[in-house]
Design a protein around this motif. Sequence first.
Motif, short mmCIF file in Angstrom:
data_model
loop_
_atom_site.label_atom_id
_atom_site.label_comp_id
_atom_site.label_asym_id
_atom_site.label_seq_id
_atom_site.Cartn_x
_atom_site.Cartn_y
_atom_site.Cartn_z
N GLY A 20 -19.94 31.70 25.52
CA GLY A 20 -19.03 32.00 24.42
C GLY A 20 -19.78 32.03 23.11
N CYS A 21 -19.22 31.38 22.08
CA CYS A 21 -19.91 31.29 20.79
C CYS A 21 -21.06 30.31 20.95
CB CYS A 21 -18.94 30.81 19.72
SG CYS A 21 -19.76 30.38 18.18
N VAL A 22 -22.28 30.72 20.62
CA VAL A 22 -23.43 29.83 20.85
C VAL A 22 -23.35 28.54 20.04
CG1 VAL A 22 -25.27 31.35 21.67
CG2 VAL A 22 -24.70 31.32 19.23
N TYR A 23 -22.53 28.54 18.99
CA TYR A 23 -22.45 27.37 18.12
C TYR A 23 -21.37 26.40 18.57
CZ TYR A 23 -22.46 24.74 13.74
OH TYR A 23 -22.56 23.74 12.81
N LEU A 74 -11.81 25.95 17.75
CA LEU A 74 -10.38 26.26 17.78
C LEU A 74 -9.75 25.96 19.12
CD1 LEU A 74 -10.63 29.65 15.96
CD2 LEU A 74 -9.48 27.62 15.09
N GLY A 75 -10.53 26.06 20.16
CA GLY A 75 -9.97 25.86 21.49
C GLY A 75 -10.92 26.37 22.53
N PRO A 76 -10.48 26.42 23.79
CA PRO A 76 -11.36 26.84 24.89
C PRO A 76 -11.92 28.25 24.69
CG PRO A 76 -9.07 26.70 25.61
CD PRO A 76 -9.13 26.09 24.26
N ARG A 77 -11.26 29.04 23.90
CA ARG A 77 -11.71 30.40 23.70
C ARG A 77 -13.13 30.44 23.10
NH1 ARG A 77 -8.97 34.60 19.69
NH2 ARG A 77 -10.46 36.29 19.93
N CYS A 78 -13.46 29.45 22.25
CA CYS A 78 -14.77 29.42 21.61
C CYS A 78 -15.89 29.29 22.64
CB CYS A 78 -14.85 28.26 20.62
SG CYS A 78 -13.87 28.53 19.16
N ALA A 79 -15.63 28.57 23.74
CA ALA A 79 -16.65 28.39 24.77
C ALA A 79 -16.61 29.50 25.80
CB ALA A 79 -16.46 27.03 25.46
N ARG A 80 -15.64 30.40 25.67
CA ARG A 80 -15.43 31.40 26.69
C ARG A 80 -15.85 32.78 26.20
NH1 ARG A 80 -9.86 30.48 27.64
NH2 ARG A 80 -9.50 32.27 26.32
N GLU A 81 -15.51 33.06 24.96
CA GLU A 81 -15.59 34.42 24.48
C GLU A 81 -16.56 34.51 23.30
OE1 GLU A 81 -12.23 37.13 22.74
OE2 GLU A 81 -11.50 35.98 24.44
N VAL A 82 -17.48 35.45 23.37
CA VAL A 82 -18.40 35.66 22.25
C VAL A 82 -17.62 36.26 21.08
CG1 VAL A 82 -20.48 36.85 21.48
CG2 VAL A 82 -20.31 36.05 23.84
N SER A 136 -8.70 38.81 13.91
CA SER A 136 -7.38 39.27 13.46
C SER A 136 -6.28 38.72 14.37
CB SER A 136 -7.35 40.80 13.42
OG SER A 136 -7.98 41.30 14.57
N GLU A 137 -6.58 38.65 15.69
CA GLU A 137 -5.53 38.16 16.61
C GLU A 137 -5.72 36.67 16.87
OE1 GLU A 137 -8.37 40.28 19.53
OE2 GLU A 137 -8.19 39.93 17.39
N ARG A 138 -5.83 35.88 15.77
CA ARG A 138 -6.11 34.46 15.90
C ARG A 138 -4.99 33.72 16.61
NH1 ARG A 138 -7.39 30.49 10.97
NH2 ARG A 138 -6.76 28.81 12.32
N ASP A 139 -3.78 34.26 16.52
CA ASP A 139 -2.63 33.56 17.08
C ASP A 139 -2.68 33.52 18.61
OD1 ASP A 139 -1.91 33.56 14.48
OD2 ASP A 139 -0.73 35.41 14.65
N SER A 140 -3.41 34.42 19.20
CA SER A 140 -3.38 34.53 20.66
C SER A 140 -4.34 33.56 21.34
CB SER A 140 -3.73 35.96 21.06
OG SER A 140 -5.05 36.25 20.64
N LEU A 141 -4.75 32.48 20.67
CA LEU A 141 -5.74 31.57 21.25
C LEU A 141 -5.20 30.79 22.45
CD1 LEU A 141 -7.53 30.18 18.10
CD2 LEU A 141 -8.43 31.71 19.82
#
Lengths: 331, 333
Positions: free
Chosen positions: B290-293, B301-309, B328-333
Motif C-alpha cells: 500500500g502506501c510505503v509510509y 486512515l484505515g486498512p486502505r493505507c496498507a492495501r492501496e498505493v 477525492s473519494e475519501r468517504d469510501s474508506l
Amino acid sequence: MKPLITAQGLSVHYALRGGLIGPAPFVRAVENVTIEVAPGSFFGLVGESGSGKTTLGRAMLRAAPISKGDVLFDDGEVEYSLKNLGKKDLKDYRKRAQLIFQDPYAALSPRMTVRDIIAEPLEVMGLTKSRAETDDRVRKIAAKCRLNVEHLRRFPHAFSGGQRQRISIARALVSGPKFIVADESVAALDVSIQADVLNLLKAIQEEMGLTFLFISHDLSVVAHVCDHVAVMYLGRLVETAPTRTLFSAPRHPYTKALLSAIPSLDPDDRGKAQKLEGEIPSPTNPPPGCKFQTRCPHAIDHCRVEEPILEAAGTEHNVACHKWQELSHRN
Amino acid sequence: MSRLIDVENLTLQFDTDEGRITAVDNVSFSLEAGEVMGLVGESGSGKSVTAKSLMKLNPRNAIYGPDTNITLYLDDGPVDVMSLQTDHDMKIVRGGSISLIFQEPMASFAPAISIGDQMVEQLLIHTSFSPTQAKELSIEMLDRVGISDPKTRFGQYAFELSGGMRQRAMIAMALSTKPRLLIADEPTTALDVTIQAQVIDLMKDIVSEFGMGIIFITHDLGVIAQTADTVAVMYLGRLVEHGSVRDVIRRPAHPYTRGLLAALPTLDDIDAPLTPIPGDIPSPLERPSGCVYNTRCQEVLGPRCAREVPAFSNVSADHTAACHLHDSERDSL
C-alpha cells in the motif's frame, strides 16, 4: 553550586615537525580557555571545524595533553586535578567521565555482539565480579537506552544509524559516569532520528543526573537541548552565556554571524543573512590580535594588534571583543 | 521558461544477493530551465539514485522498469536517455548537458592530478576547445566562483585546498561545460554553516547567470527553503509530495513532510519539543504494501493505507501529494 568540571586557563598545544633552528613550532589548538560546567548541566560547545571544540572536549577527558592550566573535576565523591592525575586515579576518572562519538558506523566493532560492545568497559575497568552481574548491568542500561534486550546477541550491522547511536550511548553510560562528552553525536543522523536521539539524551540526563558537554556545529540543535553555550573560534573562547541569552542577545560578531548563517525555513527570508567572508585561518599561522579580525566586518586597527580577553557582558554572559559595547548599542 | 527534462514512471531495481530490491518506484517529475528543484528525504529514500539514473550512472545490477521514460530537451532536439546504450553515446549527457556535484569534494577530485588538469581534461572531452582555450576558461571559471588567485589554484592539488574552496572548484568544474542541468548531491552537507551560506549564495548567482536547471538533493529543509523554487519529497523510493517551496514548507500536505518538519530544530521557538517520526525507515527488502509510509504514519486512515498505493492528487494548483487523505473519494474508506 560548585561546578562539576572546570577548565582553568586550559591550553592544549601540539608540537609540529619543526625546523632545525630555534624552538620547535607548535599549534595552539586550545588557548587559555576557562569554563565551568555545573552538575546536571547540558553545556553546549559550538564553532566551525578547526575551532578546537573537539580538542577541548578531549582535554576535559584527559584524552588530549594539557599544556597549560588545568581541568578540575569534583563530583562530591572525588576531587581530581587532571593535569597531575596518577595512574590509579586516572583509571577511576575514566569510569566517571565518558565520550560518545560522532559516527555510529565507525565507533562500533563489527566483530563484536552488541552485548560485548556494551559490556567491554565494565570488563576492562573490572567493575563487575561475575558474568551474571555484567549481563545484568548491560541489560539495565540497554533498556534505559530503549534498545530491545532481545537484540543484544546481534552484531552492529543489523542496526540502523539511530539504533547504533543508542548502542554507543549505552556503552558510554554502562560504567556509571557523571560527566559525558558528546562529540557531534547527532551530526551523522537524519533529522527524525536526530530528534529521537536528542530526546533520549535529555531523558537519560534527567533520570541519571548526568552532566553533558555537548559539542556541535549545529546551533539550532544546541538551542534546543543546551542550557549554557560556549562559542569557540580558532582555539579561543569568544562568548559564553546561558542559551536563551546567547540566542536572543548575542554580543560577539562571530556568534552573530554563525546565527545568521543558519538557513531559515522561511522561503521569503532569502538573502537577509549577514554573510561572513573567507574561512577560518589555519591554527598553525593564526593572525595577530583578535583571531577573528580577518573576517570581522567591524574590525578596527586595535583589533589587529591586541587580543581581546573575556569580559562580563551580563549575568553569566562573557564576551571577548573590543567593540561589543559599541556594537550592542547599534542594534 | 522552457521544459528541460521529463521523467516519467522511473522505476529502478537492483539485483542483490538478498533479492531484488526496489530503489526507485514509479517516480515522475519535470523540470523547467532555470528551475531549482529540491529533492528531500531521509537516507535510503532514493534521492541520489533517482538523480544518478537521469545520467544512467548506476551499477551493472540496476534494472530499469519497462515504462521508464526520461526525455532531455536540448537545443538540437529531445534526447531519449533510456535509449542511449554505450558509454560513448552517454557522453552528450554525462558531463555534457548534465553535470554532477557530489557531497564530499575531497573524494570527487583525483588526489594525484592537479585541479587544473582535471578541469581541462573534461573540457577537452566535452567541448571542441584547444588545450589553451580550455585552460583559459578553467581559470576564468575558478575566478567566477570566488576563488582568489585562480592561476595558482589551477596548478594545485585537492589536498591543498580547504573544504569550501574544494566545493567551489567542484562547482567551477561542473559549470565549465555549460550544462543544461546541474545535479547537486548534498553539496553543502560537509561544510560549516558560514561556508555553506557562501556556497548557497554562489549557486543562486549561477542559476541567474547561466539559467540552467538544478536538482538540489539535501536532507536539510532549511537549505531547501533558501535555494529551491519547487520541492519534491521522497520516501522509500517513492515521490510523496511535490509543489512550490512555499506550499510544501508552509502547508505540507503529506504526513511524512509534516513529520520531517516537526523533527527539525528551529531557532524561532527553542522551547518547542522535537518530535521524531516513530520507527526507522524500513529496509528496501521489506517494503510495506500500500502506501510505503503507512508503517510510521501518524495519520493512518484505515486498512486502505496498507492495501492501496495512493495516487497523486492535487492539494492546490501545482501542489500534489500521494496520500489517501487527499483522495477525492475519501468517504469510501
